[in-house]
Design an enzyme around this catalytic site. Structure first.
Site, short mmCIF file in Angstrom:
data_model
loop_
_atom_site.label_atom_id
_atom_site.label_comp_id
_atom_site.label_asym_id
_atom_site.label_seq_id
_atom_site.Cartn_x
_atom_site.Cartn_y
_atom_site.Cartn_z
N HIS A 25 -3.41 -5.31 -0.21
CA HIS A 25 -3.03 -5.83 1.11
C HIS A 25 -3.09 -7.36 1.10
O HIS A 25 -4.11 -7.95 1.50
CB HIS A 25 -3.95 -5.28 2.18
CG HIS A 25 -3.73 -3.85 2.52
ND1 HIS A 25 -2.88 -3.43 3.51
CD2 HIS A 25 -4.26 -2.72 1.96
CE1 HIS A 25 -2.88 -2.11 3.57
NE2 HIS A 25 -3.70 -1.66 2.64
N GLU A 80 -1.84 -9.41 3.07
CA GLU A 80 -1.89 -10.00 4.41
C GLU A 80 -3.30 -10.42 4.82
O GLU A 80 -3.48 -11.29 5.67
CB GLU A 80 -1.32 -9.04 5.45
CG GLU A 80 -2.12 -7.77 5.70
CD GLU A 80 -1.71 -6.61 4.83
OE1 GLU A 80 -1.92 -5.45 5.24
OE2 GLU A 80 -1.21 -6.85 3.71
N CYS A 91 0.84 -1.20 0.00
CA CYS A 91 0.00 0.00 0.00
C CYS A 91 0.88 1.25 0.00
O CYS A 91 1.51 1.56 -1.01
CB CYS A 91 -0.97 -0.05 1.18
SG CYS A 91 -2.35 1.11 1.01
#
Length: 542
Positions: free
Chosen positions: A514, A516, A378
């Site tokens: 993102h 994750e 990001c």
């Protein structure tokens, strides 16, 4: 017909209701049941999207673009169910909806009250969020006794009565402190916590006793006696060296058997072999790396909860102990790059606002010039583009309009504020996406063949979740590419830059999304796995 397990917490906060709930859900899923989870947050914010990371921690983004509590990240890491906006709601969201209905006249002039209007809306959302699951675990945020939680507790009291005892049960987490000077655990806080619950009409069916020591059989018998809970349903849950042990800990004490019998469910036994493999890989690594994580919210690591877990998952996948060196980006601004020395790789996560940005840019420069593996996420991608523009192209005033609206080279800008060749501002259709100027939720991304990121995923098109307002400025992109910036990922329509890489670098990948949020302990994530492999190669080279 859905069964409900309501989960509350007592004595103190931060006992791990989310982890305990998700662990039980994982066991039930391993028995072949369809499971879902909900988180009910008593705070008055509509959602956590605008809350400070220092107060709330991470904002977890769901596939459908909802900004939710970080506990939903735990849920997705423990069970296979994908969370949606229906799996998390707040007091603010409830009141917003009820007041909107009142303004429309939907209540036909009735006096709007907490009971029944607010509690009815809470119950409606619980039932909607549960969907067609066999079992829905519903976690109530906060601690029993908090004034903010009262409407939620009243709502679940009513719902338990409405669906009946064969379809609803209450699991209460409580602290059982160990007093070192006395050499024993104390049950009185648990007794008082249950007393508080019973005073509002809620009798627990299961007690999860959190402690830093095992809660022995005599203490559990005492707790059962004073709380009207079956002794077999008083569960000891002490601190463990990895949270992925907890499904096994709860299963060993028969919690899932108790739940299945209570609900009259016909299902298989639990196969926890996947979790056994995760724990074995976590606790028995064959390699070790150190990765410098340069962020701006290091005072509260929960702000990076999913990212920290994703790095752990990558370690599990690679049988590698991943040591994260947490570095505040402002410390790099003040102390220089010596803080990065000795790291096998550098990770720069997302964030908002000007503070600490120059430290992140310095970290990118260090990684690029010293050929240290780099992963930017990001804002970590945006600062990579800024660093490239400044130090490779010589655009010393290059910046994002988030930090300098008067930059002569705005290489990153708000999605709605592109300037065309004449200087006129161009408005993009993305402004109408969910969240206004925020780009949220799952988006498809096309990967360039032969790129590092394509090597990681092994796919031409991937889907990842986004949460950002700013993007690489397409009007300056041709010059950036001509100077050597590699664009290895684009949005499905080709309009937005999603991944950039650096030429002549062993492993330099920065993404706007993102990753994750989709990493799990059982499956890992290809991008983080590739990053840890690059860190291992860097360490072995040294």
């Amino acid at each position: 017909m859905t069964r409900y397990i309501f989960v509350t917490g007592g004595v103190v906060s931060s006992l791990g209701k989310g982890i305990a709930s998700a662990s039980l859900a994982a066991i039930l899923e391993a028995r072949g049941l369809k499971v879902t989870m909900l988180k009910l947050d008593p705070y008055i914010n509509v959602d956590p999207g605008t809350m400070s990371p220092f107060q709330h921690g991470e904002v977890f983004v769901t596939h459908d673009g909802a900004e939710t509590d970080l506990d939903l990240g735990h849920y997705e890491r423990f069970i296979r169910t994908t969370m949606t906006q229906n799996n998390n709601f707040t007091t603010g969201r409830i009141y917003e909806h009820v007041l909107r209905k009142e303004r429309r006249g939907d209540y036909l002039g009735a006096t709007i009250q907490v009971i029944p209007h607010i509690t009815d809306e809470i119950k409606r959302r619980i039932i909607k969020g549960a969907g067609d699951a066999d079992v829905a675990l519903v976690e109530i945020g906060g601690t029993v006794g908090d004034i903010e939680s009262q409407p939620f507790l009243e709502a679940i009291r009513q719902l338990r009565v409405e669906v009946g005892s064969k379809r609803a049960m209450l699991m209460h987490l409580t602290l059982v402190p160990y007093i070192a000077t006395a050499g024993e655990t104390k049950t009185k806080p648990t007794q008082h916590s249950v007393k508080e619950l019973r005073s509002i009409g809620l009798q627990p069916d299961v007690l999860i006793c959190r402690s830093d020591h095992p809660v022995d059989a005599s203490s559990r018998r005492k707790i059962a006696l004073f709380t009207n809970v079956e002794e077999r349903a008083v569960i000891s849950l002490e601190d463990v060296d990895t949270i992925y042990k907890i499904p096994g800990v709860l299963h060993a004490q028969g919690l899932d058997d108790f739940v299945v019998e209570r609900f009259g469910l016909q299902c298989n036994g639990a196969d926890l072999s996947e979790w056994d493999k995760v724990v074995d890989a976590k606790l028995n690594p064959e390699h070790e790396v150190t990765i410098a994580m340069v962020g701006k919210y290091m005072e509260l690591l929960d702000a990076y909860k999913s990212l920290i877990e994703a790095m752990s998952h990558a370690g599990i996948t690679n049988r590698t102990k991943v040591n994260l060196r947490y570095i505040d980006s402002e410390d790099i601004e003040n102390q220089g790059t010596s803080l990065l020395e000795g790291a096998d790789a550098i990770l720069v996560p997302g964030g908002f606002g000007l503070r600490g940005v120059e430290g992140k840019i310095t970290a990118v420069q260090y990684a690029r010039e010293n050929k240290v593996p780099y992963l930017g996420i990001c804002l970590g991608m945006q600062v990579a583009v800024i660093e490239f523009a400044r130090n490779v192209m010589g655009w010393k005033d290059a910046n994002s309009t988030e930090f300098d609206r008067n930059s002569g080279h705005p290489v990153v800008g708000l999605i709605t504020e592109w300037a065309d060749a004449t200087g006129a501002v161009e408005t993009r259709d993305e402004a109408s996406d969910l969240g206004g100027t925020m780009r949220l939720g799952a988006q498809d991304c096309q990967l360039a063949a032969g790129s590092k990121v394509h090597d990681c995923y092994g796919k031409d098109v991937i889907t990842e979740r986004h949460r950002h307002r700013y993007e690489v400025n397409n009007n300056l992109l041709p010059q950036l590419v001509e100077a050597g910036l590699v664009v290895s990922g684009r949005s499905e329509d080709g309009a937005l830059v999603e991944v950039v890489e650096s030429k002549d670098h062993p492993w330099f990948v920065a993404c706007q999304f993102h990753p994750e949020f989709t990493s799990t302990p059982r499956d890992g994530h290809p991008l983080f796995s590739g990053f840890v492999k690059a860190a291992l190669a860097q360490k072995n080279k040294a």
